[in-house]
Each structure stands twice: as C-alpha cells, then as structure tokens.
Design a protein around this motif. Sequence first.
Motif, PDB file in Angstrom:
ATOM      1  N   ARG A  68       0.852  -1.192   0.000  1.00  0.00           N
ATOM      2  CA  ARG A  68       0.000   0.000   0.000  1.00  0.00           C
ATOM      3  C   ARG A  68       0.892   1.247   0.000  1.00  0.00           C
ATOM      4  O   ARG A  68       1.663   1.465   0.939  1.00  0.00           O
ATOM      5  CB  ARG A  68      -0.903  -0.004   1.225  1.00  0.00           C
ATOM      6  N   PRO A  69       0.760   2.106  -1.020  1.00  0.00           N
ATOM      7  CA  PRO A  69       1.695   3.230  -1.192  1.00  0.00           C
ATOM      8  C   PRO A  69       1.206   4.535  -0.560  1.00  0.00           C
ATOM      9  O   PRO A  69       1.122   5.562  -1.228  1.00  0.00           O
ATOM     10  CB  PRO A  69       1.767   3.351  -2.715  1.00  0.00           C
ATOM     11  N   TYR A  70       0.888   4.518   0.729  1.00  0.00           N
ATOM     12  CA  TYR A  70       0.438   5.743   1.384  1.00  0.00           C
ATOM     13  C   TYR A  70       1.599   6.726   1.504  1.00  0.00           C
ATOM     14  O   TYR A  70       2.767   6.334   1.636  1.00  0.00           O
ATOM     15  CB  TYR A  70      -0.132   5.439   2.765  1.00  0.00           C
ATOM     16  N   ALA A  71       1.257   8.020   1.533  1.00  0.00           N
ATOM     17  CA  ALA A  71       2.285   9.070   1.499  1.00  0.00           C
ATOM     18  C   ALA A  71       3.205   9.037   2.712  1.00  0.00           C
ATOM     19  O   ALA A  71       4.358   9.474   2.637  1.00  0.00           O
ATOM     20  CB  ALA A  71       1.615  10.435   1.379  1.00  0.00           C
ATOM     21  N   TRP A  72       2.732   8.523   3.860  1.00  0.00           N
ATOM     22  CA  TRP A  72       3.543   8.522   5.072  1.00  0.00           C
ATOM     23  C   TRP A  72       4.547   7.354   5.121  1.00  0.00           C
ATOM     24  O   TRP A  72       5.329   7.222   6.050  1.00  0.00           O
ATOM     25  CB  TRP A  72       2.666   8.487   6.323  1.00  0.00           C
ATOM     26  N   GLY A  73       4.554   6.518   4.103  1.00  0.00           N
ATOM     27  CA  GLY A  73       5.377   5.314   4.129  1.00  0.00           C
ATOM     28  C   GLY A  73       6.851   5.563   3.835  1.00  0.00           C
ATOM     29  O   GLY A  73       7.264   6.656   3.424  1.00  0.00           O
TER      30      GLY A  73
ATOM     31  N   PRO B  36      16.330   3.149  -3.032  1.00  0.00           N
ATOM     32  CA  PRO B  36      14.970   3.344  -2.545  1.00  0.00           C
ATOM     33  C   PRO B  36      13.929   2.994  -3.598  1.00  0.00           C
ATOM     34  O   PRO B  36      14.227   2.974  -4.792  1.00  0.00           O
ATOM     35  CB  PRO B  36      14.946   4.850  -2.231  1.00  0.00           C
ATOM     36  N   ALA B  37      12.713   2.735  -3.137  1.00  0.00           N
ATOM     37  CA  ALA B  37      11.596   2.496  -4.046  1.00  0.00           C
ATOM     38  C   ALA B  37      11.207   3.814  -4.716  1.00  0.00           C
ATOM     39  O   ALA B  37      11.445   4.898  -4.176  1.00  0.00           O
ATOM     40  CB  ALA B  37      10.410   1.924  -3.274  1.00  0.00           C
ATOM     41  N   PRO B  38      10.574   3.759  -5.887  1.00  0.00           N
ATOM     42  CA  PRO B  38      10.168   4.997  -6.572  1.00  0.00           C
ATOM     43  C   PRO B  38       9.164   5.820  -5.777  1.00  0.00           C
ATOM     44  O   PRO B  38       9.117   7.037  -5.906  1.00  0.00           O
ATOM     45  CB  PRO B  38       9.553   4.487  -7.883  1.00  0.00           C
ATOM     46  N   HIS B  39       8.352   5.136  -4.949  1.00  0.00           N
ATOM     47  CA  HIS B  39       7.301   5.815  -4.191  1.00  0.00           C
ATOM     48  C   HIS B  39       7.299   5.290  -2.753  1.00  0.00           C
ATOM     49  O   HIS B  39       7.792   4.189  -2.487  1.00  0.00           O
ATOM     50  CB  HIS B  39       5.929   5.570  -4.832  1.00  0.00           C
TER      51      HIS B  39
ATOM     52  N   ALA C  70       4.046   1.990   2.432  1.00  0.00           N
ATOM     53  CA  ALA C  70       3.641   2.143   3.828  1.00  0.00           C
ATOM     54  C   ALA C  70       3.286   0.826   4.503  1.00  0.00           C
ATOM     55  O   ALA C  70       3.638   0.610   5.665  1.00  0.00           O
ATOM     56  CB  ALA C  70       2.456   3.100   3.916  1.00  0.00           C
ATOM     57  N   GLU C  71       2.573  -0.045   3.798  1.00  0.00           N
ATOM     58  CA  GLU C  71       2.085  -1.278   4.412  1.00  0.00           C
ATOM     59  C   GLU C  71       2.168  -2.431   3.428  1.00  0.00           C
ATOM     60  O   GLU C  71       1.892  -2.264   2.232  1.00  0.00           O
ATOM     61  CB  GLU C  71       0.630  -1.107   4.875  1.00  0.00           C
ATOM     62  N   LEU C  72       2.513  -3.593   3.944  1.00  0.00           N
ATOM     63  CA  LEU C  72       2.460  -4.846   3.193  1.00  0.00           C
ATOM     64  C   LEU C  72       1.342  -5.669   3.806  1.00  0.00           C
ATOM     65  O   LEU C  72       1.412  -6.035   4.977  1.00  0.00           O
ATOM     66  CB  LEU C  72       3.798  -5.573   3.291  1.00  0.00           C
ATOM     67  N   TRP C  73       0.305  -5.956   3.042  1.00  0.00           N
ATOM     68  CA  TRP C  73      -0.888  -6.640   3.563  1.00  0.00           C
ATOM     69  C   TRP C  73      -0.816  -8.129   3.288  1.00  0.00           C
ATOM     70  O   TRP C  73      -0.581  -8.555   2.153  1.00  0.00           O
ATOM     71  CB  TRP C  73      -2.139  -6.080   2.903  1.00  0.00           C
ATOM     72  N   MET C  74      -1.102  -8.928   4.328  1.00  0.00           N
ATOM     73  CA  MET C  74      -1.149 -10.378   4.213  1.00  0.00           C
ATOM     74  C   MET C  74      -2.469 -10.874   4.779  1.00  0.00           C
ATOM     75  O   MET C  74      -2.696 -10.807   5.990  1.00  0.00           O
ATOM     76  CB  MET C  74       0.035 -11.001   4.968  1.00  0.00           C
ATOM     77  N   GLY C  75      -3.348 -11.344   3.908  1.00  0.00           N
ATOM     78  CA  GLY C  75      -4.651 -11.813   4.374  1.00  0.00           C
ATOM     79  C   GLY C  75      -5.668 -11.813   3.263  1.00  0.00           C
ATOM     80  O   GLY C  75      -5.335 -11.797   2.074  1.00  0.00           O
ATOM     81  N   ALA C  76      -6.938 -11.795   3.662  1.00  0.00           N
ATOM     82  CA  ALA C  76      -8.046 -11.871   2.712  1.00  0.00           C
ATOM     83  C   ALA C  76      -8.925 -10.641   2.824  1.00  0.00           C
ATOM     84  O   ALA C  76     -10.154 -10.731   2.777  1.00  0.00           O
ATOM     85  CB  ALA C  76      -8.862 -13.146   2.957  1.00  0.00           C
ATOM     86  N   HIS C  77      -8.299  -9.480   2.981  1.00  0.00           N
ATOM     87  CA  HIS C  77      -9.052  -8.230   3.032  1.00  0.00           C
ATOM     88  C   HIS C  77      -9.610  -7.940   1.639  1.00  0.00           C
ATOM     89  O   HIS C  77      -8.869  -7.993   0.649  1.00  0.00           O
ATOM     90  CB  HIS C  77      -8.151  -7.088   3.495  1.00  0.00           C
TER      91      HIS C  77
ATOM     92  N   ALA D 270       6.486   3.271   8.756  1.00  0.00           N
ATOM     93  CA  ALA D 270       6.108   4.680   8.902  1.00  0.00           C
ATOM     94  C   ALA D 270       7.342   5.573   8.855  1.00  0.00           C
ATOM     95  O   ALA D 270       8.187   5.512   9.742  1.00  0.00           O
ATOM     96  CB  ALA D 270       5.356   4.886  10.212  1.00  0.00           C
ATOM     97  N   GLU D 271       7.442   6.377   7.826  1.00  0.00           N
ATOM     98  CA  GLU D 271       8.490   7.392   7.745  1.00  0.00           C
ATOM     99  C   GLU D 271       8.005   8.698   8.358  1.00  0.00           C
ATOM    100  O   GLU D 271       8.798   9.486   8.885  1.00  0.00           O
ATOM    101  CB  GLU D 271       8.885   7.615   6.281  1.00  0.00           C
ATOM    102  N   GLU D 272       6.687   8.925   8.293  1.00  0.00           N
ATOM    103  CA  GLU D 272       6.054  10.113   8.852  1.00  0.00           C
ATOM    104  C   GLU D 272       4.855   9.675   9.693  1.00  0.00           C
ATOM    105  O   GLU D 272       4.349   8.552   9.547  1.00  0.00           O
ATOM    106  CB  GLU D 272       5.592  11.050   7.737  1.00  0.00           C
ATOM    107  N   PRO D 273       4.355  10.543  10.578  1.00  0.00           N
ATOM    108  CA  PRO D 273       3.227  10.156  11.433  1.00  0.00           C
ATOM    109  C   PRO D 273       1.959   9.852  10.648  1.00  0.00           C
ATOM    110  O   PRO D 273       1.679  10.470   9.616  1.00  0.00           O
ATOM    111  CB  PRO D 273       3.036  11.388  12.328  1.00  0.00           C
TER     112      PRO D 273
END
Length: 410
Positions: free
Chosen positions: A9-14, A28-31, A34-41, A91-94
């Motif tokens: 998930r590429p949220y701005a705070w990541g 570094p990644a291009p963007h 923020a989160e790596l999701w593991m599951g059935a969401h 989290a790189e930012e709050p």
Amino acid sequence: MELLRNAVRPYAWGSRTAIPQLQGRPVPAPHPEAELWMGAHPGDPSHVLGPDGAELSLLELVDADPVGQLGEDCARRWGNRLPFLLKILAAEEPLSMQAHPSAAQAAEGHAREEKLGIPRDAANRNYPDPTAKPELVCALTEFHALAGFRDPNRTVKLLKAIETPGLGKYTGLLEAQPDPAGLRALFTTWITLPQSALDELLPEVLDACVRHVQDHGEFATECRTILELGETHPRDAGVLAALLLNRLTLRAGEAIYLPAGNLHLYLHGTAVEILANSDNILRCGLTPKHVDVPELLRVVDFACGEMPVQHGECAGQRMAVYHTDAPEFELSRMEWAAGDDAEIEVDSAGPQILLCTEGDLLVLASDGEQVELRRGQSVWLPAADPAVRVRPLGGERSQLFRATAGACEL
C-alpha cells in the motif's frame, strides 16, 4: 501450504526503504511503501502461488471453501471470513490520530449508516463494516508511537512545564479534575475549539515546546513530538490532543495492544501489525480525511495511565506469544540464533500466516510437502492442512511471525 504474493500500500507517510529492503528489492523504491498486507481483506487480498505459477486470490479461496480454509469453528464464528489481517507497517512520517470501535459500537454504527444510505466508500463513512478493529503492533526496528491517555497528574506537570498565558486555564481544568472525566472535558474542549482560538493557542504552545527542548527539560521527548506534529499540521487540534497521550519508544520485539477506544498515533519505525479484518476508523485529526467529532467522543476510552508494553510470553525456548483479549487474532514470534538449526513444530489450530522477517526458513509438512520461506515472504496454512515444522536455512539468525485466529468459541 502456499506461498503468498502480497499487496504493498503506497500511502504518502510510508518509507521508501523498509519494505523493499525486507523483500530484497532495490532501494529506494520509486514511491513511499507504507504497508504490506497479508490476508483476505477485500480491498487488497493476498494471492496464493500454485506450483504451476497460477495465482488465486486468498479471498476467493476462502469464499470457495470456508470450512477447509478456516476450520469449522472459525468459519462459523466469523461468518466465513478470515478474521485477521497481518501487515508490515513502515512509517516514515506520522499517521493520523485515531481510535477504533468495539464490536457493539461497530454493529450499531454500521446499521445506522446503512439505514441512512451512506455509500460504504463515501469519505464521510465511519463504519464501512459491522466489526471491531482491535490491533497489536510489534516493533521490528525502534518504533515510536503515542498511545493511550497519560496519567492526568503527569500531564498536568507537562502542561505546567510549558505554561503559556493561553494554556494556563486548560491546565487548571485538568488539575481540578485529574481523572478520566477531566481528560474527557479537556480533550473535548481542545478538539472543538474554533479555528481562531486554535490559531492563537497553538503558536504559543509550540514556542513553549521549543524553549523546553532547548532547556533540556524533563518532557523534551514529548515536546519534540509536538513540534514535529505542529510543523506538519500547523492549524490542527490534534497537535493539542497529542499532549495528553503516552509517548512510547518500542525496541525490536516489544509490542503494544490497542483495544477498542484506545486513541493512538504511530510516529515512525517499522513493525509487524496484526488487526481485525475491519476498516472502521474514527479519526481525531492530523489528517485531511474525515473527522467526526461526536462519533469519536462516543468511541474514545478515556481510561488513563501507562500504556502496557509486551515482550511476549515465553512459550518454549525459541517462541514468544503476545496475548490479548481480541478473539480475532493472536501473534507469536519465533527466533533462532545464528548456527541454531532446531525445528519448531507449528500446530494446525485454524488458519495461519507465517511471515519470515530475518534469515531463510524451511517449512515442512508431515505429508512431505515443503516450502522455502525467504526473508520478506509469507505462507498460508489452511486449517485443513496438517501441522508443519519450521527450521532455519543457511545458519543465519532467523525470525518468524505466526498469525492465527484467536479463540473461536461462540
């Protein structure tokens, strides 16, 4: 037993480095990631990787065979849904300041918004689903957070240490009633201040925090955090609300559990997070997203005191378990020192995700099936599968997190 391909998930705070480094990708990644999701969401389910290279959504897999994938008890308890979501949080930012509802609050709020006809993806929707969202976060690196209301007497001491003409009356309000009711009164007052009043008070508070840091005061860490939040959100009442919360620094392996109503804000660091498979969030501020103050006040728990930090209860020489009262999930951590190649048996108690965060591991099933699990990879273990054994490969220090459903009794 299937390897998972998981969504980032590429949220701005990541962070542009934490998740790519974990997965062995270029940094570094291009963007921001923020989160790596593991599951059935439903919003971003993992995919299982078959031996022929074909992929199938874990959500589709569970929907097609809920009893085989989840187990009879878990499928019945959670309506044929995988009840937890496992994440890497970087989290790189709050993040935003937020709290989550209890099961009863979520069910009532969801029904109310359904009756009102608010689209589930609407920006002003508080309850897109009818379930609770407790969560536990376990640090992989030094991890910084605000969580839970600090003891009011301690907060009064902080407020007096940064006393300003405009702040004094609010300090007196809490000093006169240093309990959860007093915290509720002060919190409510601050987050409902007119913008004109905020624009006068916040600069005073931030200037006082600068002086306190320069003087190496007792609350220098708390004041630095307020200054960081104030720089990013200069006109936001959430900056004031942050003065009321416990400031935590978790070391690797330490965890905090955030039950319903706990007001919290993740500041910086990388962690494993496990939470109920829900999207219900009530935001307090420090975000451009929807803030519903009346509903937030209905959900927030003003109980106060130090936030408990878990180290994991020993469950054998190489395993620690993080216990909570959340029925949706349980998180365990397994570690092997360099040169240790002992096998650990992982039972088949319901659906599980195994996540490798250090070293390389071999997962072996009793029927002879085996999977090599590299750093940053995860594997899905359906309830119908037999128990597996896990051991390190390569002689390096290794670490594995195990996500399971909690107690599934009705």
